[in-house]
Scaffold this active site. Structure first.
Site, PDB file in Angstrom:
ATOM      1  N   GLY A 215       0.823  -1.197   0.000  1.00 47.88           N
ATOM      2  CA  GLY A 215       0.000   0.000   0.000  1.00 47.88           C
ATOM      3  C   GLY A 215       0.861   1.253   0.000  1.00 47.88           C
ATOM      4  O   GLY A 215       0.545   2.242  -0.659  1.00 47.88           O
TER       5      GLY A 215
ATOM      6  N   ASN B  34      -7.065   3.687   9.027  1.00 47.54           N
ATOM      7  CA  ASN B  34      -6.659   2.477   9.749  1.00 47.54           C
ATOM      8  C   ASN B  34      -6.533   2.740  11.243  1.00 47.54           C
ATOM      9  O   ASN B  34      -6.543   1.815  12.035  1.00 47.54           O
ATOM     10  CB  ASN B  34      -5.331   1.951   9.201  1.00 47.54           C
ATOM     11  CG  ASN B  34      -4.235   2.995   9.213  1.00 47.54           C
ATOM     12  OD1 ASN B  34      -4.484   4.172   8.930  1.00 47.54           O
ATOM     13  ND2 ASN B  34      -3.028   2.586   9.557  1.00 47.54           N
TER      14      ASN B  34
ATOM     15  N   ALA C  18      -3.192  -6.202  -0.536  1.00 45.07           N
ATOM     16  CA  ALA C  18      -3.826  -7.518  -0.416  1.00 45.07           C
ATOM     17  C   ALA C  18      -3.885  -8.010   1.021  1.00 45.07           C
ATOM     18  O   ALA C  18      -4.802  -8.757   1.387  1.00 45.07           O
ATOM     19  CB  ALA C  18      -3.072  -8.536  -1.277  1.00 45.07           C
TER      20      ALA C  18
ATOM     21  N   CYS D 119       2.783   0.961  11.202  1.00 48.71           N
ATOM     22  CA  CYS D 119       3.875   1.685  10.557  1.00 48.71           C
ATOM     23  C   CYS D 119       4.550   2.677  11.482  1.00 48.71           C
ATOM     24  O   CYS D 119       5.574   3.243  11.140  1.00 48.71           O
ATOM     25  CB  CYS D 119       3.373   2.443   9.342  1.00 48.71           C
ATOM     26  SG  CYS D 119       2.873   1.347   8.040  1.00 48.71           S
TER      27      CYS D 119
HETATM   28  C1  LIG Z   1      -4.800   3.495   5.243  1.00 45.94           C
HETATM   29  C2  LIG Z   1      -3.480   2.850   4.988  1.00 45.94           C
HETATM   30  N1  LIG Z   1      -2.686   3.354   4.042  1.00 45.94           N
HETATM   31  C3  LIG Z   1      -1.510   2.804   3.757  1.00 45.94           C
HETATM   32  C4  LIG Z   1      -1.051   1.709   4.418  1.00 45.94           C
HETATM   33  C5  LIG Z   1       0.267   1.143   4.061  1.00 45.94           C
HETATM   34  O1  LIG Z   1       0.134  -0.109   3.475  1.00 45.94           O
HETATM   35  P1  LIG Z   1       1.350  -1.122   3.458  1.00 45.94           P
HETATM   36  O2  LIG Z   1       1.632  -1.473   4.863  1.00 45.94           O
HETATM   37  O3  LIG Z   1       0.861  -2.251   2.632  1.00 45.94           O
HETATM   38  O4  LIG Z   1       2.494  -0.427   2.835  1.00 45.94           O
HETATM   39  C6  LIG Z   1      -1.830   1.153   5.437  1.00 45.94           C
HETATM   40  C7  LIG Z   1      -1.344  -0.007   6.190  1.00 45.94           C
HETATM   41  O5  LIG Z   1      -2.001  -0.609   6.964  1.00 45.94           O
HETATM   42  C8  LIG Z   1      -3.083   1.720   5.704  1.00 45.94           C
HETATM   43  O6  LIG Z   1      -3.880   1.219   6.643  1.00 45.94           O
END
Ligand SMILES: Cc1ncc(COP(=O)(O)O)c(C=O)c1O
Ligand SMILES: Cc1ncc(COP(=O)(O)O)c(C=O)c1O
Ligand code: FES
Ligand code: FES
Lengths: 186, 393, 393, 186
Positions: free
Chosen positions: C71, C151, C200, C325
């Site tokens: 993402g 999230n 995914a 993150c």
């Molecule tokens: C709203 C949102 N954007 C971006 C991301 C980043 O996705 P990724 O962890 O696959 O890089 C997340 C991760 O959970 C998310 O919840």
């Protein structure tokens, strides 16, 4: 497969491969720099294509296109043969990947060039060889292209025209994807 | 029909042990390595173990290894990240004429942001002259990038010498070692490079897993900005299973490298020696000795690569006609052209790449099958006809 | 000990059918999709089938879907790629104050390249006011980015309305739908967005596989330059198994979405309704109704999130205290602060996220376990002591 | 685990939690904005720490640090207690993640502040509370940092100092990772 069964059939079993020593007309298009080159040899009798042979240096599509063009034109009048266009060839083959559509031009072009050669030699009638205006296809996503300005609307690639062969290439590429000519860096 | 797969520079199968190592992380160990609870920590431990194994393969510190999703991403990360981080020092880049598309096009993108670049030419074997790199370096040069081994012609570049020159000039050196790591010994300290790209699918690891080595102290900006993964250097939820697989593949590569190399080299030499005996006007591309152990590449005169490739495919033999990354581009390879090979001959490029399970029978089958294929296509070729006519004169 | 996993916003397990679909591509189907021979073509067919399934889930054309490795990569690709492609039109970006780090930090990087940005504030539920977006758009604005669902607090933004405003202003709109796709119905045409990010691992697919939808005609430059993969838009050997898994997960999500949603919503509501009955001074964060069906987030006053998380982990319950993150960052979430929650309260953030196999027993176990944990930590907290003293006065 | 067994033990079973109503000295450091806050209460007899209690709002490390500091100082003379440094605390705990090392400062600081408070109240002797100069650690990779200019040599992040609390934060961050203060955008 990248190619239809019909393309593969003509690629594997090309009809009319060869050279006619005492040809009435010879047409040659393309060059190795472009990655493709075709020679068509014709024998003409009563304004009809009595025999056709070809040789091709090129990819699977180029070979299949040459083969089917020779088959489609065989026995036809010169008039009829001149009406074979790249669209008809591609359709007859059940379609070609869009980045290979230029190969279908080549086949018809080579045949038409051979007929023009015959006509010139036999001075029966003068006619300008005017191959169809090429349709443009994006060499990256194979989608049709409306105009250079817009770039490819399908894959959003920015395109520029090769000043050497007119082929479309992604902006910033150093060489033309078709003819290999150096493009000026932007 | 016998199946002979000789396109392993495009893809290696997973080692069964690699898959075995990955499976738990595709089944119940689904934690996110950044989660602080036990399931997360379990994934983190696996991630760090993989980092350690990968670092071990290339002689790096664990903290110098950053995971990416491919060799291309690693190359983009290195080129863009290091160039932009050092923008205050200058805006000039030096790279060889035989770099992979992902390096070349990263540089093109940087040029749009105000960088300029110098392309260092190669000789007919595809070798970069270290002295030419020295001459290309300017006061404004902030990064040099030279491929370690070419995926198209197999040539291994004198990166050690180039690194010495870059160090003396105070310019960091990146090397694209994607085709090399796991196939020849690669040690970042021995090479003396500041950054090095690799990809797991070149050594029996999974697709979608690569890494960039960045020497401690070298400055680099992220390509993918965001969260705290990879120490803030490369954001995004980690492909845990893929990374674990890459780690396992690295461990296996380290243990088996010399054995693998020797076996493949013998078969490669069989092919290099015998193909020109079976077919005339076939030319080895790249250097005869200084080349990847699993790589044999040729130009076959008078015919075009794709036609050969498709014919061989129908006989159960998988080969390539250049880099998979450009398989659909219609132009001749920039690598072959840079080596001074003319356009027509360059169109007839064929690359055979082996794997540790390739057998002598595979090579012999190829050697039996290929002459009639070439013969048939040449009979169709106007160039060959012309050649025959001219040689009869 | 009972294991209750309630951190599925950080990671979902693979659906067994997804793993089943992936396995052949981890075993013998190891071809590179760009290889022209049969093994390559087989991989290509699988890749395109996955693209089609993913497109089907979000109502896009196949050719509008570009695979990425996460993402975060999709967000970086969208923000940097669209902003840089439209640089000739202007250099201003509009984004909400509750974007994910990968959007925020992409914008920071663009600011170093000469862009400026306006942050649109949110209300106490984390909702963006479409009118505020309208006001933020300037003549120089080349891109707007608003998250579809948070999230961190679960709030679903009014993206349809925002898209209408952007269309009227002639500015493309990107939405980060990573937390949304697969969990709520998402249709790019209905939303009216020009670009949309997804991953995914949010819907029972593998980690390391994401995608960016880019509307036909929208201009975007690659983030990863190089070969011809993804139509020249995203270079690098494709993670075939991961992409195939994502495709399968998309197919399953499409078929099961409403059923999944309903089940999770019921349990989510049980948690949202009962937790404040069991523990005092516990506050739901985000919107009560306009929220993700599997998401319940709270701030627990007087204590800090990590301490709760670790205590719950010891009882077999996995939760998070915010975005994975940023799990190791020491600061309070920018999302909670943007909603007007004060620093001390924001430190007490807890996020519970469900999966389709979560049961009422799981929720009840949590509801039993959490009050003593909170009680114990509050007894240790100087803030709670102060509060008690003051309320006795 | 992110924490050692010893940290987890002190986190799960913190010693000496609580408040001393008639404390001889009270020390309080940190604040909720930083995400951590500690209060230490001491009873002093014959220049020795007869009793110590603490309360902590903070992460696992903060709680464990408070607990072990109270344990280490219990029964010691004030002099000895003043010698407890963050290094000793971290070592005693078998190590802390580097981004949590600042928590170990907090524990010692809070104890020292309580002792200073006692000394001030009892005017026995004046002494300046001078906590050790903080070692800098990169908040991203947790590696030690030599100087701001160089950035973090371990993870190559560019750092800047928060003008509010002095904490190191990645350049371009909008808020200080420690105290949450707004940083000016560069
Ligand atoms: C709203 C949102 N954007 C971006 C991301 C980043 O996705 P990724 O962890 O696959 O890089 C997340 C991760 O959970 C998310 O919840
Ligand atoms: C030398 C070299 N560099 C870069 C790449 C790109 O790696 P990837 O396909 O993993 O993106 C390749 C791919 O084979 C390669 O051989
Ligand atoms: S010969 Fe087919 S690409 Fe031109
Ligand atoms: S309380 Fe541990 S991070 Fe400060």
């Amino acid at each position: 497969m990248i190619y239809t069964d019909k393309v593969m059939d003509h690629f594997q079993n090309p009809r009319n491969v060869g050279v006619i020593k005492d040809a009435d007309g010879i047409g040659q298009v393309g060059n190795p720099v472009c990655g493709d080159m075709m020679s068509f040899y014709i024998k003409v009798k009563d304004s009809k294509l009595e025999d056709i042979k070809f040789q091709t240096f090129g990819c699977g599509a180029a070979i299949a296109v040459s083969s089917i063009v020779s088959e489609m034109a065989m026995g036809r009048t010169l008039e009829e043969a001149m009406k074979i266009t790249n669209e008809i060839v591609a359709e007859e083959l059940g379609g070609l990947p869009k980045n290979k559509l230029h190969c279908s031009n080549l086949g018809a072009d080579a045949l038409h060039a051979a007929i023009a050669d015959y006509r010139k030699k036999h001075a029966a009638e003068k006619s300008e060889v005017s191959p169809e205006a090429e349709k443009c296809y994006c060499p990256y996503c194979e989608g049709p292209i409306e105009g250079l300005e817009a770039g490819c609307t399908a894959c959003n690639v920015e395109l520029e025209e090769c000043p050497h062969c007119g082929n479309l290439t992604k902006k910033g590429e150093e060489k033309c994807a078709k003819c290999g000519a150096d493009l000026e860096a932007d | 029909m016998r199946q002979v797969y000789l396109d392993h520079i495009a893809a290696t199968p997973l080692d069964p042990q690699v898959l075995e190592a990955m499976l738990p992380f595709l089944r119940d160990k689904f934690g996110n390595p950044q989660s602080l609870h036990s399931a997360g920590q379990e994934a983190l431990v696996a991630l760090e173990e993989a980092r350690s194994r990968l670092a071990g393969l290339i002689g790096a510190e664990d903290s110098e290894v950053f995971f990416t999703s491919s060799g291309s991403e690693a190359n983009n990360f290195a080129l863009k990240g290091m160039a932009l981080a050092r923008r205050d020092k200058g805006n000039h880049l030096v790279l060889s004429a035989v770099e992979h598309q992902s390096v070349l096009h990263s540089v093109k993108s940087l040029e749009k942001l105000g960088f300029s670049s110098t392309l260092v030419p190669v000789d007919k074997y595809g070798l970069v002259d270290p002295e030419a790199v020295r001459r290309a370096i300017q006061k404004e040069t902030v990064l040099v990038s030279v491929i370690l081994a070419s995926n198209e012609v197999g040539t291994v570049e004198p990166v050690i010498e180039i690194a010495r020159i870059c160090r003396a000039a105070g310019v960091p050196l990146h090397t694209d070692a994607v085709a090399a790591v796991g196939n020849i010994p690669v040690d970042v300290k021995e090479l003396g490079v500041d950054a090095l790209s690799l990809a797991a699918d070149q050594f029996y690891g999974p697709k979608g897993s690569g890494a960039l080595f960045v020497k401690k102290g070298a400055r680099i900006l992220p390509l993918i900005d965001g969260g705290i993964q990879e120490g803030g250097r490369r954001a995004g939820t980690e492909n845990v299973a893929g990374i674990v697989g890459m780690g396992k593949a690295a461990e296996l590569a380290r243990a088996r490298l010399s054995e693998r190399q020797e076996g493949m080299k013998t078969l490669r030499d069989r092919l290099i020696d015998r193909l020109p005996q079976r077919v005339d006007r076939v030319y080895l591309t790249g250097h005869r000795e200084r080349r990847l152990p699993h790589h044999a590449s040729f130009c076959i005169e008078f015919i075009e690569g794709e036609a050969m490739l498709l014919n061989l495919d129908m006989k159960g033999i998988a080969v390539s006609s250049g880099s998979a990354c450009t398989s659909r581009a219609l132009k001749a390879s920039h690598v072959l052209l840079a080596m001074g090979i003319d356009h027509a001959l360059a169109q007839g490029s064929l690359v055979f790449s082996l794997v540790d399970s390739t057998t002598a029978e595979d090579i012999d089958y190829l050697l039996d099958v290929i002459p009639p294929v070439i013969d048939r296509l040449r009979k169709m070729s106007p160039l060959y006809t012309k050649f025959l006519e001219e040689s009869q004169k």
